[in-house]
Design an enzyme around this catalytic site. Structure first.
Site, mmCIF file in Angstrom:
data_model
loop_
_atom_site.group_PDB
_atom_site.id
_atom_site.type_symbol
_atom_site.label_atom_id
_atom_site.label_comp_id
_atom_site.label_asym_id
_atom_site.label_seq_id
_atom_site.Cartn_x
_atom_site.Cartn_y
_atom_site.Cartn_z
ATOM 1 N N LYS A 118 -8.438 11.551 -8.306
ATOM 2 C CA LYS A 118 -9.296 11.105 -7.322
ATOM 3 C C LYS A 118 -8.349 10.780 -6.062
ATOM 4 O O LYS A 118 -7.720 9.707 -5.988
ATOM 5 C CB LYS A 118 -10.292 9.960 -7.503
ATOM 6 C CG LYS A 118 -11.131 9.992 -6.289
ATOM 7 C CD LYS A 118 -12.022 8.493 -6.048
ATOM 8 C CE LYS A 118 -11.240 7.579 -5.232
ATOM 9 N NZ LYS A 118 -10.880 8.052 -3.616
ATOM 10 N N GLU A 194 -0.073 0.075 -9.841
ATOM 11 C CA GLU A 194 0.705 -0.002 -8.796
ATOM 12 C C GLU A 194 0.148 -0.647 -7.599
ATOM 13 O O GLU A 194 -0.489 0.209 -6.894
ATOM 14 C CB GLU A 194 1.645 1.295 -8.683
ATOM 15 C CG GLU A 194 2.094 1.998 -9.683
ATOM 16 C CD GLU A 194 3.567 1.821 -10.033
ATOM 17 O OE1 GLU A 194 4.034 0.839 -9.145
ATOM 18 O OE2 GLU A 194 4.098 2.271 -10.808
ATOM 19 N N CYS A 228 4.626 1.392 0.288
ATOM 20 C CA CYS A 228 4.564 0.131 -0.400
ATOM 21 C C CYS A 228 5.347 -0.601 -0.718
ATOM 22 O O CYS A 228 5.409 -1.969 -0.772
ATOM 23 C CB CYS A 228 3.691 0.817 -1.888
ATOM 24 S SG CYS A 228 4.670 2.058 -2.484
ATOM 25 N N GLU A 325 0.325 -8.908 3.432
ATOM 26 C CA GLU A 325 1.027 -7.500 3.550
ATOM 27 C C GLU A 325 0.448 -6.849 4.817
ATOM 28 O O GLU A 325 -0.788 -6.989 4.988
ATOM 29 C CB GLU A 325 0.722 -6.367 2.420
ATOM 30 C CG GLU A 325 1.085 -5.049 2.496
ATOM 31 C CD GLU A 325 0.590 -4.229 1.230
ATOM 32 O OE1 GLU A 325 -0.447 -4.390 0.824
ATOM 33 O OE2 GLU A 325 1.335 -3.276 0.575
HETATM 34 P P1 NAP Z 1 -7.412 0.661 -2.132
HETATM 35 O O1 NAP Z 1 -8.377 0.338 -0.974
HETATM 36 O O2 NAP Z 1 -6.883 -0.227 -3.101
HETATM 37 O O3 NAP Z 1 -7.876 2.179 -2.304
HETATM 38 C C1 NAP Z 1 -6.893 3.056 -3.175
HETATM 39 C C2 NAP Z 1 -7.658 3.951 -3.959
HETATM 40 O O4 NAP Z 1 -8.830 3.342 -4.867
HETATM 41 C C3 NAP Z 1 -8.576 4.848 -3.064
HETATM 42 O O5 NAP Z 1 -8.748 6.131 -3.475
HETATM 43 C C4 NAP Z 1 -10.004 4.329 -3.133
HETATM 44 O O6 NAP Z 1 -10.849 5.059 -2.807
HETATM 45 C C5 NAP Z 1 -10.067 3.833 -4.618
HETATM 46 N N1 NAP Z 1 -10.957 2.739 -4.831
HETATM 47 C C6 NAP Z 1 -11.770 1.893 -3.910
HETATM 48 N N2 NAP Z 1 -12.357 1.247 -4.508
HETATM 49 C C7 NAP Z 1 -12.420 1.834 -5.876
HETATM 50 C C8 NAP Z 1 -13.318 0.984 -6.968
HETATM 51 N N3 NAP Z 1 -14.108 0.282 -6.981
HETATM 52 N N4 NAP Z 1 -12.971 1.857 -8.252
HETATM 53 C C9 NAP Z 1 -12.204 2.768 -8.403
HETATM 54 N N5 NAP Z 1 -11.267 3.115 -7.183
HETATM 55 C C10 NAP Z 1 -11.778 2.583 -5.971
HETATM 56 O O7 NAP Z 1 -5.923 0.906 -1.327
HETATM 57 P P2 NAP Z 1 -5.801 1.664 0.216
HETATM 58 O O8 NAP Z 1 -6.243 0.582 1.261
HETATM 59 O O9 NAP Z 1 -6.062 2.896 0.044
HETATM 60 O O10 NAP Z 1 -3.977 1.691 0.256
HETATM 61 C C11 NAP Z 1 -3.180 0.534 0.680
HETATM 62 C C12 NAP Z 1 -2.829 -0.346 -0.395
HETATM 63 O O11 NAP Z 1 -2.124 0.493 -1.400
HETATM 64 C C13 NAP Z 1 -1.847 -1.251 -0.244
HETATM 65 O O12 NAP Z 1 -2.106 -2.594 -0.554
HETATM 66 C C14 NAP Z 1 -0.305 -0.829 -0.714
HETATM 67 O O13 NAP Z 1 0.661 -1.759 -1.008
HETATM 68 C C15 NAP Z 1 -0.960 -0.199 -1.752
HETATM 69 N N6 NAP Z 1 -0.049 0.902 -2.138
HETATM 70 C C16 NAP Z 1 0.915 0.543 -3.414
HETATM 71 C C17 NAP Z 1 1.719 1.468 -3.854
HETATM 72 C C18 NAP Z 1 2.434 1.370 -5.147
HETATM 73 O O14 NAP Z 1 3.347 2.226 -5.327
HETATM 74 N N7 NAP Z 1 2.728 0.042 -5.268
HETATM 75 C C19 NAP Z 1 1.986 2.748 -3.183
HETATM 76 C C20 NAP Z 1 1.165 3.051 -2.091
HETATM 77 C C21 NAP Z 1 0.197 2.045 -1.771
HETATM 78 P P3 NAP Z 1 -11.442 5.498 -1.171
HETATM 79 O O15 NAP Z 1 -11.035 6.802 -0.989
HETATM 80 O O16 NAP Z 1 -12.867 5.189 -0.986
HETATM 81 O O17 NAP Z 1 -10.684 4.397 -0.286
#
Ligand code: NAP
Ligand code: MG
Length: 417
Positions: A118, A194, A228, A325
């Site tokens: 997804k 991650e 990230c 962050e």
């Molecule tokens: P997020 O809100 O956690 O969303 C990540 C993914 O999870 C999206 O595809 C989101 O869908 C989905 N999601 C949301 N609710 C869910 C649920 N209840 N069950 C399963 N999946 C669900 O993160 P973001 O705001 O998109 O991204 C930013 C964050 O990612 C930051 O905190 C960053 O640090 C972290 N990040 C970490 C890394 C790493 O390698 N450690 C790399 C990149 C980013 P939607 O499409 O609906 O949003």
């Protein structure tokens, strides 16, 4: 023969991705706001490299023999086998849409699994193009499945699904916790996370200052901060603090902000409106808590989701911007003279140290509680080097040989003869 066919299909996919790299980079740039030059080199370039690298692992997944029961005569043979898990689900964020797909999907497929991925709602396009390329590469039907949709619906369904045996997630710590819970309650599926980061970058006064300024800038502003491992907090030794800040601000003034498709642009728009609004709010909180806003801090006065590269100094440990962050182009600087608090964070994704004293660098790297430590460099991720966090930045590794284990199960066989 089967393994050789797997390698061949993988390599063909990498070739196809490379042949379509300009198209993929254009789509990625439009979809995510990444400047085209970076999208081509990093977003797409590293995705191609990832598939090439894991193509080489398809026929090298092996167990080992283990001596057991030391009594003589030993009539036992114990060996391990690594087996695919089966149906794996992958949920990814929007900052490097294709690269996040590649990091996880390549290891998952090389280990012999099928995948349902997804993408983030706001950036599904390169994942769909990728699906088309997997068909052209002749992956068997049903092996690669791209399922766009919202996290609360599709992502949640995948975490809950009784036939999914592994969920690989990249995203926020908040959603990671929810996913871990759902994976446990549904069928105890294997999970790797991650998550977010607030990576410390420590710059000592005996560093190569030119390089520290250059890398310090990219540690924060690379991919407009939507990275990230972005340095979430810079600790600068007192005697070079003012010079460092002055030089960074001069460099920011030279950055060209604008259309990401223009080949001369340095800094593109943020990914989407809600994220931009979050950055505005983040800076307002910093100002309210009396951090010193040296540069930027607001939306650029032009159409689009552009945010000014920003610098805060005099940031204290208790402040919101020292703890949370931003995921945006915001440099958070704290001065130090003796002793610093680089580990005073719940995150542990990455970290960095700049000093010419290698003993000091290695000592600090030993103390840092982070899955990645960069010494006299930053952002140097590589397909062969394992990547993943400590503490609330999650667990499990992407990339390198270690990534395969996230998508394999180990069977131990004992024979008595
Ligand atoms: P997020 O809100 O956690 O969303 C990540 C993914 O999870 C999206 O595809 C989101 O869908 C989905 N999601 C949301 N609710 C869910 C649920 N209840 N069950 C399963 N999946 C669900 O993160 P973001 O705001 O998109 O991204 C930013 C964050 O990612 C930051 O905190 C960053 O640090 C972290 N990040 C970490 C890394 C790493 O390698 N450690 C790399 C990149 C980013 P939607 O499409 O609906 O949003
Ligand atoms: Mg989100």
């Amino acid at each position: 023969l089967f393994l050789i066919v797997c390698m061949f299909v993988f390599s063909r996919l990498a070739d196809l991705m490379e042949q379509h790299q300009e198209e993929l980079a254009t789509i990625e740039s439009i979809d995510s706001g990444a400047v085209y030059t970076l999208a081509l080199k990093t977003h797409i370039g590293m995705s191609v490299q990832t598939f090439r690298y894991f193509a080489g692992w398809c026929d090298k997944i092996q167990g080992c023999t283990i001596p057991i029961n030391q009594a003589r005569p030993n009539r036992n043979l114990t060996f391990t086998k690594k087996e695919p898990i089966g149906v794996c689900a992958i949920v990814i964020p929007w900052n490097y849409p294709l690269m996040m797909l590649a990091w996880k999907t390549a290891a998952c497929l090389a280990a012999g699994n099928t995948v349902v991925l997804k993408p983030a709602q706001v950036t599904p396009l390169t994942a769909l193009k990728f699906a088309e390329l997997t068909a052209l590469a002749k992956f068997p039907k049903g092996v690669v499945n791209i399922l766009p949709g919202s996290g609360s619906l599709v992502g949640q369904r995948l975490s809950d699904h009784p036939d999914v045996r592994k969920l690989g997630f990249t995203g926020s710590t908040e959603i990671g916790k929810q996913i871990m819970k759902s994976c446990a309650v549904s069928n105890v599926k294997k999970v790797s996370l991650e998550l977010g980061g607030k990576s410390p970058l420590i710059i000592f006064n005996d560093c190569d200052l030119d390089k520290a300024v250059r890398m310090g800038m990219s540690s924060v502003f690379f991919n407009k901060g939507e990275n990230c491992i972005a340095a979430g907090r810079l600790f600068i030794e007192e005697s070079i603090h003012d010079t460092f800040v002055e030089r960074v601000v001069n460099e920011i003034k030279k950055m060209k902000i604008g259309d990401p498709l223009d080949r001369s642009t340095d800094h593109g728009p943020q990914n989407h409106k809600a994220h931009l609004d979050k950055l505005v709010e983040y800076c307002e909180k910093g100002v309210k808590e009396r951090a010193n806003l040296v540069f930027g801090g607001k939306q650029v006065n032009r159409p689009g989701f552009f945010f000014e590269p920003t610098v805060f100094t005099d940031v204290q440990d208790h402040m919101y911007i020292a703890i949370e962050e931003s995921f945006g182009p915001i440099m958070i600087i704290s001065k130090f003279s003796n002793g610093l608090r680089a580990n005073a964070t719940e995150y542990g994704l990455a970290s960095g140290v700049f000093t010419r004293d290698i003993s000091k660098a290695l000592y600090v790297s030993e103390k840092l509680q982070a899955g990645t430590v960069f010494i006299n460099t930053y952002n140097k991720t590589d397909v062969a080097a394992p990547f993943g966090g400590f503490k609330q930045s999650g667990f499990g590794k992407d990339l390198g040989q270690e990534a395969l284990n996230e998508y394999l199960k180990i069977k131990c066989v004992t024979v008595e003869y």
